[in-house]
Design a protein around this motif. Structure first.
Motif, short mmCIF file in Angstrom:
data_model
loop_
_atom_site.label_atom_id
_atom_site.label_comp_id
_atom_site.label_asym_id
_atom_site.label_seq_id
_atom_site.Cartn_x
_atom_site.Cartn_y
_atom_site.Cartn_z
N LYS A 244 12.31 59.33 104.48
CA LYS A 244 13.76 59.03 104.06
C LYS A 244 14.35 58.88 105.49
O LYS A 244 15.42 58.01 105.59
CB LYS A 244 14.32 60.39 103.48
CG LYS A 244 15.76 60.39 103.52
CD LYS A 244 16.17 61.70 102.82
CE LYS A 244 17.73 61.80 102.63
NZ LYS A 244 18.09 63.15 102.49
N PHE A 245 13.83 59.51 106.73
CA PHE A 245 14.33 58.98 107.81
C PHE A 245 14.52 57.68 108.36
O PHE A 245 15.39 57.03 108.84
CB PHE A 245 13.85 60.12 108.86
CG PHE A 245 14.12 59.70 110.28
CD1 PHE A 245 15.54 59.99 111.12
CD2 PHE A 245 13.19 58.94 111.25
CE1 PHE A 245 15.68 59.47 112.38
CE2 PHE A 245 13.31 58.82 112.49
CZ PHE A 245 14.57 59.11 112.93
N MET B 241 21.84 52.72 116.86
CA MET B 241 21.21 54.18 116.75
C MET B 241 20.49 54.49 118.24
O MET B 241 19.51 53.83 118.56
CB MET B 241 20.52 54.50 115.68
CG MET B 241 20.13 56.08 115.14
SD MET B 241 19.52 56.05 113.83
CE MET B 241 19.28 58.18 113.75
N ASN B 242 20.39 55.61 118.87
CA ASN B 242 19.59 56.04 119.92
C ASN B 242 18.33 56.69 119.24
O ASN B 242 18.48 57.44 118.40
CB ASN B 242 20.26 56.82 120.73
CG ASN B 242 21.45 56.53 121.68
OD1 ASN B 242 21.24 55.22 121.94
ND2 ASN B 242 22.45 57.28 121.83
N VAL B 243 17.20 56.14 119.70
CA VAL B 243 15.92 56.72 118.98
C VAL B 243 14.85 57.21 120.15
O VAL B 243 15.17 56.50 121.28
CB VAL B 243 15.42 55.54 118.27
CG1 VAL B 243 16.20 55.27 117.11
CG2 VAL B 243 15.11 54.24 119.06
N VAL B 244 13.88 57.78 119.78
CA VAL B 244 12.69 58.11 120.59
C VAL B 244 11.62 57.73 119.76
O VAL B 244 11.29 58.17 118.82
CB VAL B 244 12.66 59.69 121.02
CG1 VAL B 244 11.68 59.74 122.03
CG2 VAL B 244 14.05 59.99 121.54
N HIS C 193 12.72 56.13 125.07
CA HIS C 193 14.08 56.25 124.59
C HIS C 193 14.71 54.82 124.57
O HIS C 193 14.49 54.24 125.44
CB HIS C 193 15.01 57.21 125.47
CG HIS C 193 14.46 58.38 125.44
ND1 HIS C 193 15.23 59.65 125.01
CD2 HIS C 193 13.25 59.26 125.74
CE1 HIS C 193 14.56 60.60 125.02
NE2 HIS C 193 13.57 60.61 125.33
N GLY C 194 15.41 54.51 123.60
CA GLY C 194 16.22 53.45 123.66
C GLY C 194 17.31 53.36 122.42
O GLY C 194 17.43 54.24 121.80
N PRO D 24 12.47 64.29 117.79
CA PRO D 24 13.27 63.73 118.95
C PRO D 24 14.46 63.16 118.96
O PRO D 24 15.39 63.04 119.66
CB PRO D 24 12.06 63.08 119.63
CG PRO D 24 10.81 63.52 119.36
CD PRO D 24 11.19 63.90 117.95
N THR D 25 14.33 61.99 117.91
CA THR D 25 15.59 61.18 117.68
C THR D 25 16.65 62.13 117.27
O THR D 25 17.78 62.14 117.54
CB THR D 25 15.18 59.86 116.55
OG1 THR D 25 14.15 59.30 117.17
CG2 THR D 25 16.51 59.11 116.33
#
Length: 110
Positions: A46-47, A55-58, A64-65, A96-97
């Protein structure tokens, strides 16, 4: 003769108790091992479906980006100005995201 009959009924009771014990072990295994894993896999799916551009993601490797574009199975992440990397969607880590996005929304802007 009575002794033989009493021994036979005790063995049958022992067999039923063994089946009951094995059934109980299977039930505990399901509720403490399999069910939580299935729920976690469903939450991760689902995520990944809810990922949005910007969106900031890990990643699972700790990179990180910011998401630039999202395809069916891949994403493009900008890690620095002008540096874009292509990753599989499954490489985006959920916990983490979520933490990064929660921290970003609570930090004051200057």
């Amino acid at each position: 003769m009575l002794t033989i009959l009493l021994q036979a009924s005790a063995e049958n009771t022992n067999v039923y108790a063994n089946f009951l014990f094995i059934g109980l072990i299977i039930l505990v295994f399901y509720f403490f091992m399999l069910r939580p894993q299935q729920k976690k896999a469903k939450d991760q799916k689902k995520f990944r479906e809810e990922l949005k551009r910007g969106m900031n993601v890990v990643t699972i490797g700790g990179l990180h980006g910011r998401l630039l574009s999202i395809d069916d199975d891949t994403v493009w992440i900008e890690v620095d100005k002008g540096i874009k990397l292509k990753f599989d969607k499954i490489a985006i880590a959920m916990e983490p995201t979520s933490r990064v996005n929660a921290n970003a929304s609570t930090e004051p802007t200057t």
